[in-house]
Design a protein around this motif. Structure first.
Motif, PDB file in Angstrom:
ATOM      1  N   LEU A 115       3.716  -0.278   8.012  1.00 29.52           N
ATOM      2  CA  LEU A 115       3.639   0.942   7.214  1.00 29.52           C
ATOM      3  C   LEU A 115       2.198   1.264   6.826  1.00 29.52           C
ATOM      4  CD1 LEU A 115       6.760   0.427   4.933  1.00 29.52           C
ATOM      5  CD2 LEU A 115       6.478   2.184   6.692  1.00 29.52           C
ATOM      6  N   GLY A 116       1.356   0.252   6.777  1.00 27.35           N
ATOM      7  CA  GLY A 116      -0.045   0.453   6.442  1.00 27.35           C
ATOM      8  C   GLY A 116      -0.783   1.320   7.449  1.00 27.35           C
ATOM      9  N   ARG A 117      -0.191   1.536   8.602  1.00 27.65           N
ATOM     10  CA  ARG A 117      -0.796   2.424   9.604  1.00 27.65           C
ATOM     11  C   ARG A 117      -0.670   3.889   9.216  1.00 27.65           C
ATOM     12  NH1 ARG A 117       1.107  -0.130  15.401  1.00 27.65           N
ATOM     13  NH2 ARG A 117       0.309  -2.228  15.018  1.00 27.65           N
ATOM     14  N   LEU A 118       0.191   4.162   8.229  1.00 28.17           N
ATOM     15  CA  LEU A 118       0.402   5.537   7.771  1.00 28.17           C
ATOM     16  C   LEU A 118      -0.400   5.793   6.504  1.00 28.17           C
ATOM     17  CD1 LEU A 118       4.316   5.746   8.050  1.00 28.17           C
ATOM     18  CD2 LEU A 118       2.635   6.660   9.671  1.00 28.17           C
ATOM     19  N   PRO A 119      -0.897   7.022   6.342  1.00 30.57           N
ATOM     20  CA  PRO A 119      -1.501   7.360   5.045  1.00 30.57           C
ATOM     21  C   PRO A 119      -0.449   7.196   3.938  1.00 30.57           C
ATOM     22  CG  PRO A 119      -1.942   9.076   6.674  1.00 30.57           C
ATOM     23  CD  PRO A 119      -0.961   8.119   7.293  1.00 30.57           C
ATOM     24  N   LEU A 120      -0.899   6.865   2.735  1.00 26.69           N
ATOM     25  CA  LEU A 120       0.010   6.558   1.628  1.00 26.69           C
ATOM     26  C   LEU A 120       1.047   7.655   1.398  1.00 26.69           C
ATOM     27  CD1 LEU A 120       0.744   4.485  -0.481  1.00 26.69           C
ATOM     28  CD2 LEU A 120      -0.927   5.515  -2.009  1.00 26.69           C
ATOM     29  N   ASP A 121       0.648   8.929   1.414  1.00 25.38           N
ATOM     30  CA  ASP A 121       1.599  10.029   1.206  1.00 25.38           C
ATOM     31  C   ASP A 121       2.642  10.066   2.315  1.00 25.38           C
ATOM     32  OD1 ASP A 121       0.318  10.744  -1.110  1.00 25.38           O
ATOM     33  OD2 ASP A 121      -0.730  12.467  -0.240  1.00 25.38           O
ATOM     34  N   ASP A 122       2.211   9.862   3.555  1.00 25.58           N
ATOM     35  CA  ASP A 122       3.145   9.854   4.683  1.00 25.58           C
ATOM     36  C   ASP A 122       4.104   8.667   4.579  1.00 25.58           C
ATOM     37  OD1 ASP A 122       1.857  12.080   5.648  1.00 25.58           O
ATOM     38  OD2 ASP A 122       0.893  11.062   7.344  1.00 25.58           O
ATOM     39  N   ARG A 123       3.584   7.526   4.166  1.00 25.51           N
ATOM     40  CA  ARG A 123       4.411   6.322   4.018  1.00 25.51           C
ATOM     41  C   ARG A 123       5.510   6.567   2.995  1.00 25.51           C
ATOM     42  NH1 ARG A 123       0.987   1.522   1.976  1.00 25.51           N
ATOM     43  NH2 ARG A 123      -0.349   2.644   3.412  1.00 25.51           N
ATOM     44  N   SER A 124       5.152   7.113   1.839  1.00 25.25           N
ATOM     45  CA  SER A 124       6.136   7.389   0.790  1.00 25.25           C
ATOM     46  C   SER A 124       7.173   8.397   1.269  1.00 25.25           C
ATOM     47  CB  SER A 124       5.445   7.910  -0.471  1.00 25.25           C
ATOM     48  OG  SER A 124       4.589   6.928  -0.989  1.00 25.25           O
ATOM     49  N   ALA A 125       6.724   9.440   1.947  1.00 21.84           N
ATOM     50  CA  ALA A 125       7.649  10.458   2.461  1.00 21.84           C
ATOM     51  C   ALA A 125       8.572   9.858   3.521  1.00 21.84           C
ATOM     52  CB  ALA A 125       6.877  11.646   3.032  1.00 21.84           C
ATOM     53  N   LEU A 127       9.540   6.695   3.835  1.00 22.75           N
ATOM     54  CA  LEU A 127      10.524   5.815   3.196  1.00 22.75           C
ATOM     55  C   LEU A 127      11.594   6.604   2.452  1.00 22.75           C
ATOM     56  CD1 LEU A 127       8.161   2.970   1.973  1.00 22.75           C
ATOM     57  CD2 LEU A 127       9.837   2.863   3.831  1.00 22.75           C
ATOM     58  N   ARG A 128      11.210   7.683   1.791  1.00 21.46           N
ATOM     59  CA  ARG A 128      12.201   8.538   1.104  1.00 21.46           C
ATOM     60  C   ARG A 128      13.150   9.176   2.114  1.00 21.46           C
ATOM     61  NH1 ARG A 128       7.859  10.297  -1.702  1.00 21.46           N
ATOM     62  NH2 ARG A 128       7.836  12.280  -0.598  1.00 21.46           N
ATOM     63  N   ALA A 129      12.598   9.709   3.201  1.00 20.27           N
ATOM     64  CA  ALA A 129      13.426  10.360   4.220  1.00 20.27           C
ATOM     65  C   ALA A 129      14.363   9.343   4.869  1.00 20.27           C
ATOM     66  CB  ALA A 129      12.548  11.035   5.273  1.00 20.27           C
ATOM     67  N   LEU A 130      13.852   8.172   5.178  1.00 17.62           N
ATOM     68  CA  LEU A 130      14.674   7.133   5.800  1.00 17.62           C
ATOM     69  C   LEU A 130      15.801   6.697   4.865  1.00 17.62           C
ATOM     70  CD1 LEU A 130      14.855   5.588   8.428  1.00 17.62           C
ATOM     71  CD2 LEU A 130      13.330   3.878   7.457  1.00 17.62           C
ATOM     72  N   ALA A 131      15.496   6.531   3.587  1.00 18.48           N
ATOM     73  CA  ALA A 131      16.524   6.166   2.607  1.00 18.48           C
ATOM     74  C   ALA A 131      17.601   7.242   2.525  1.00 18.48           C
ATOM     75  CB  ALA A 131      15.900   5.926   1.236  1.00 18.48           C
ATOM     76  N   THR A 132      17.195   8.493   2.530  1.00 12.09           N
ATOM     77  CA  THR A 132      18.155   9.605   2.458  1.00 12.09           C
ATOM     78  C   THR A 132      19.038   9.636   3.703  1.00 12.09           C
ATOM     79  OG1 THR A 132      16.683  10.920   1.083  1.00 12.09           O
ATOM     80  CG2 THR A 132      18.389  12.119   2.305  1.00 12.09           C
ATOM     81  N   LEU A 133      18.422   9.568   4.883  1.00 16.82           N
ATOM     82  CA  LEU A 133      19.191   9.687   6.113  1.00 16.82           C
ATOM     83  C   LEU A 133      20.069   8.455   6.358  1.00 16.82           C
ATOM     84  CD1 LEU A 133      16.518  11.294   8.459  1.00 16.82           C
ATOM     85  CD2 LEU A 133      18.487  12.398   7.397  1.00 16.82           C
ATOM     86  N   SER A 134      19.599   7.280   5.975  1.00 13.99           N
ATOM     87  CA  SER A 134      20.402   6.076   6.215  1.00 13.99           C
ATOM     88  C   SER A 134      21.590   5.991   5.239  1.00 13.99           C
ATOM     89  CB  SER A 134      19.542   4.822   6.107  1.00 13.99           C
ATOM     90  OG  SER A 134      19.057   4.647   4.807  1.00 13.99           O
ATOM     91  N   ALA A 135      21.566   6.743   4.167  1.00 15.12           N
ATOM     92  CA  ALA A 135      22.669   6.739   3.202  1.00 15.12           C
ATOM     93  C   ALA A 135      23.764   7.748   3.538  1.00 15.12           C
ATOM     94  CB  ALA A 135      22.141   7.009   1.798  1.00 15.12           C
ATOM     95  N   LEU A 136      23.532   8.574   4.558  1.00 13.81           N
ATOM     96  CA  LEU A 136      24.549   9.560   4.946  1.00 13.81           C
ATOM     97  C   LEU A 136      25.783   8.864   5.473  1.00 13.81           C
ATOM     98  CD1 LEU A 136      22.337  12.199   6.820  1.00 13.81           C
ATOM     99  CD2 LEU A 136      23.354  12.414   4.550  1.00 13.81           C
TER     100      LEU A 136
END
Length: 139
Positions: A115-125, A127-136
């Motif tokens: 995850l460190g390969r991503l800028p901090l804002d992209d990393r947070s976004a 992880l949020r998107a992945l959490a949302t989509l994996s909870a569907l």
């Protein structure tokens, strides 16, 4: 411009993540299914082997050997259900929880490097998107 299908983008990432987890699991004496079972038992109130199998998407007969291994290692306990003698109630032990936590911490340290390969804002976004989509719910 068209984008690639989600599965086409996620599948190589998933394979790489699983490959990175395997040495960690081996070092801790766990199989992938063993880790999945301990994680499920530690996060949800799953009482029976049948409910566990359904929760993790495994065949009931497929997980019996995994449960036997985890019980032999002292990571879970199985007891007869007093309401249904054919059913077994499952509980993670303190040692199982310690093992699961140690494995998860090591896996997530490796993931943090990725995850460190991503800028901090992209990393947070991400992880949020992945959490949302994996909870569907499955469709």
């Amino acid at each position: 411009m068209t984008r690639r299908d989600l599965a086409a983008m996620i599948a190589p990432l998933q394979r790489a993540l699983i490959a990175a987890e395997m040495p960690v699991l081996r070092a801790h004496g766990l199989s992938m299914w063993g880790y999945v079972v301990l994680s499920a038992l530690d996060s949800e109130p799953i009482r029976t082997q049948a409910a566990l199998a359904e929760f993790i998407g495994a065949d009931k007969s497929r997980i019996i050997g995994v449960l036997d291994e985890l019980e032999d290692q002292g990571f879970l306990q199985r007891t007869r259900d007093p309401a249904d003698r054919r059913a077994r109630l499952l509980a993670i032990t303190d040692e199982g929880r310690r093992k699961r936590n140690a494995v998860q911490a090591e896996i997530q340290r490796n993931e943090d490097r990725l995850l460190g390969r991503l800028p901090l804002d992209d990393r947070s976004a991400f992880l949020r998107a992945l959490a949302t989509l994996s909870a569907l719910p499955p469709q």
